[in-house]
Structures are given as C-alpha cells and as structure tokens.
Design a protein around this motif. Structure first.
Motif, PDB file in Angstrom:
ATOM      1  N   GLY A 113       0.773  -1.226   0.000  1.00 17.23           N
ATOM      2  CA  GLY A 113       0.000   0.000   0.000  1.00 17.23           C
ATOM      3  C   GLY A 113       0.804   1.277   0.000  1.00 17.23           C
ATOM      4  O   GLY A 113       0.230   2.369  -0.079  1.00 17.23           O
ATOM      5  N   GLY A 114       2.126   1.189   0.094  1.00 15.46           N
ATOM      6  CA  GLY A 114       2.948   2.378   0.053  1.00 15.46           C
ATOM      7  C   GLY A 114       2.962   3.001  -1.328  1.00 15.46           C
ATOM      8  O   GLY A 114       2.517   2.412  -2.310  1.00 15.46           O
ATOM      9  N   GLY A 115       3.481   4.232  -1.403  1.00 14.94           N
ATOM     10  CA  GLY A 115       3.547   4.927  -2.672  1.00 14.94           C
ATOM     11  C   GLY A 115       3.913   6.379  -2.503  1.00 14.94           C
ATOM     12  O   GLY A 115       4.355   6.804  -1.433  1.00 14.94           O
ATOM     13  N   LEU A 116       3.721   7.153  -3.578  1.00 18.83           N
ATOM     14  CA  LEU A 116       4.027   8.579  -3.606  1.00 18.83           C
ATOM     15  C   LEU A 116       2.737   9.375  -3.590  1.00 18.83           C
ATOM     16  O   LEU A 116       1.854   9.154  -4.430  1.00 18.83           O
ATOM     17  CB  LEU A 116       4.839   8.916  -4.857  1.00 18.83           C
ATOM     18  CG  LEU A 116       5.112  10.394  -5.127  1.00 18.83           C
ATOM     19  CD1 LEU A 116       5.988  10.985  -4.029  1.00 18.83           C
ATOM     20  CD2 LEU A 116       5.767  10.557  -6.490  1.00 18.83           C
ATOM     21  N   VAL A 117       2.609  10.293  -2.631  1.00 18.20           N
ATOM     22  CA  VAL A 117       1.433  11.148  -2.531  1.00 18.20           C
ATOM     23  C   VAL A 117       1.866  12.576  -2.245  1.00 18.20           C
ATOM     24  O   VAL A 117       2.971  12.816  -1.759  1.00 18.20           O
ATOM     25  CB  VAL A 117       0.454  10.685  -1.437  1.00 18.20           C
ATOM     26  CG1 VAL A 117      -0.086   9.293  -1.748  1.00 18.20           C
ATOM     27  CG2 VAL A 117       1.135  10.702  -0.073  1.00 18.20           C
ATOM     28  N   GLN A 118       0.984  13.527  -2.540  1.00 20.21           N
ATOM     29  CA  GLN A 118       1.236  14.920  -2.215  1.00 20.21           C
ATOM     30  C   GLN A 118       0.839  15.210  -0.774  1.00 20.21           C
ATOM     31  O   GLN A 118       0.011  14.509  -0.189  1.00 20.21           O
ATOM     32  CB  GLN A 118       0.459  15.840  -3.156  1.00 20.21           C
ATOM     33  CG  GLN A 118       0.908  15.768  -4.596  1.00 20.21           C
ATOM     34  CD  GLN A 118       0.169  16.757  -5.481  1.00 20.21           C
ATOM     35  OE1 GLN A 118      -0.767  17.421  -5.048  1.00 20.21           O
ATOM     36  NE2 GLN A 118       0.595  16.865  -6.725  1.00 20.21           N
ATOM     37  N   ALA A 119       1.449  16.234  -0.196  1.00 25.77           N
ATOM     38  CA  ALA A 119       1.093  16.641   1.157  1.00 25.77           C
ATOM     39  C   ALA A 119      -0.409  16.887   1.257  1.00 25.77           C
ATOM     40  O   ALA A 119      -1.010  17.492   0.374  1.00 25.77           O
ATOM     41  CB  ALA A 119       1.869  17.895   1.544  1.00 25.77           C
ATOM     42  N   GLY A 120      -1.001  16.395   2.342  1.00 26.07           N
ATOM     43  CA  GLY A 120      -2.429  16.507   2.538  1.00 26.07           C
ATOM     44  C   GLY A 120      -3.215  15.310   2.036  1.00 26.07           C
ATOM     45  O   GLY A 120      -4.411  15.182   2.331  1.00 26.07           O
ATOM     46  N   GLY A 121      -2.567  14.432   1.303  1.00 26.32           N
ATOM     47  CA  GLY A 121      -3.217  13.254   0.766  1.00 26.32           C
ATOM     48  C   GLY A 121      -3.293  12.118   1.768  1.00 26.32           C
ATOM     49  O   GLY A 121      -2.892  12.249   2.927  1.00 26.32           O
ATOM     50  N   SER A 122      -3.793  10.973   1.294  1.00 29.80           N
ATOM     51  CA  SER A 122      -4.009   9.817   2.159  1.00 29.80           C
ATOM     52  C   SER A 122      -3.468   8.546   1.527  1.00 29.80           C
ATOM     53  O   SER A 122      -3.403   8.413   0.305  1.00 29.80           O
ATOM     54  CB  SER A 122      -5.504   9.629   2.435  1.00 29.80           C
ATOM     55  OG  SER A 122      -6.064  10.735   3.117  1.00 29.80           O
ATOM     56  N   LEU A 123      -3.090   7.609   2.376  1.00 27.68           N
ATOM     57  CA  LEU A 123      -2.702   6.268   1.976  1.00 27.68           C
ATOM     58  C   LEU A 123      -3.216   5.287   3.013  1.00 27.68           C
ATOM     59  O   LEU A 123      -3.338   5.626   4.192  1.00 27.68           O
ATOM     60  CB  LEU A 123      -1.183   6.113   1.862  1.00 27.68           C
ATOM     61  CG  LEU A 123      -0.479   6.655   0.623  1.00 27.68           C
ATOM     62  CD1 LEU A 123       1.036   6.500   0.804  1.00 27.68           C
ATOM     63  CD2 LEU A 123      -0.930   5.932  -0.625  1.00 27.68           C
ATOM     64  N   ARG A 124      -3.488   4.073   2.579  1.00 28.34           N
ATOM     65  CA  ARG A 124      -3.882   2.997   3.483  1.00 28.34           C
ATOM     66  C   ARG A 124      -2.902   1.843   3.331  1.00 28.34           C
ATOM     67  O   ARG A 124      -2.846   1.213   2.276  1.00 28.34           O
ATOM     68  CB  ARG A 124      -5.295   2.509   3.187  1.00 28.34           C
ATOM     69  CG  ARG A 124      -5.831   1.498   4.199  1.00 28.34           C
ATOM     70  CD  ARG A 124      -7.044   0.775   3.646  1.00 28.34           C
ATOM     71  NE  ARG A 124      -7.767   0.021   4.652  1.00 28.34           N
ATOM     72  CZ  ARG A 124      -8.635  -0.953   4.386  1.00 28.34           C
ATOM     73  NH1 ARG A 124      -8.894  -1.274   3.124  1.00 28.34           N
ATOM     74  NH2 ARG A 124      -9.244  -1.583   5.357  1.00 28.34           N
TER      75      ARG A 124
END
Length: 123
Positions: free
Chosen positions: A8-19
């Motif tokens: 479930g890891g990855g690259l996201v922008q600040a303020g985003g979400s990951l599970r």
C-alpha cells in the motif's frame, strides 16, 4: 510463528491519504499484539502505532495522533494503517511487526517483522 507482508505504500502529495495493509500468516494470529514502525533515511526506527490482540486498545505516537488510524481484522489476518493529512516528514519506510508479549512501543519487544513499504510525501 508469524509471517508479515506490507503493501500500500507509494508517492502522494502533502495533505493526501494512503492505506497500508499488512497480511499475516501463522497460527494464533489473533493473540498477537500488532504495531507499525517507520524509518526515514539516516534516522532510527520510530514507533508509530500499536493495537492489542482484542483490538480494544490503540496507542499512537504524538506526531501522528488524529491523522493515522490503526485497525485489525483477525478474520482476514490483516492489520491496517490509515494515514490521512500526510506531511513530508511522514516520508519513511513503514514496517508492521507482531509481538506475542504485552503491548509495547519498543521495537525490541516485537518478534516478527515485515519487509517494509516505502511511503513518500511530496511538498
């Protein structure tokens, strides 16, 4: 014996979400305390969150409190880390871990570890 595999890891922008998910195998999974730790480049491994075997108790490090949620589904042999309002300082490799002993924030109390999954938060 418990084997753990994170995803479930990855690259996201600040303020985003990951599970993040951690799939486990092994007998008596429901009796293990489960935790999430993280390690940034050049830094020591840091406690993030822990959940008891009954899911009746959770505890978080101060920096993620109110943003991250740990949960488990014993029927699916899986523990989750829902991460909201992500910040660049959350960037790290995230590891799940299992302990047959009492709940703890100390990494040395955990008997089994996953391989880790990279989380990168861009500004």
């Amino acid at each position: 014996q418990v084997q753990l595999v994170e995803s479930g890891g990855g690259l996201v922008q600040a303020g985003g979400s990951l599970r993040l998910s951690c799939a486990a195998s092994g007998r008596t999974f429901s009796m293990y305390t489960l935790g999430w730790f993280r390690q940034a480049p050049g830094k020591e491994r840091e406690f993030v969150a822990v959940i008891s075997w009954s899911a009746g108790m959770t505890y978080y490090t101060e920096s993620v409190k109110g943003r991250f949620t740990i949960s488990r589904d014993n029927a699916k042999n899986t523990v989750y880390l829902q991460m909201n309002s992500l910040k660049p300082e959350d960037t790290a490799v995230y590891y799940c871990a299992a302990s047959a002993r009492v709940a703890s924030i100390a990494s040395y109390e955990y008997d089994y570890w996953g391989q880790g999954t990279q989380v990168t938060v861009s500004s």
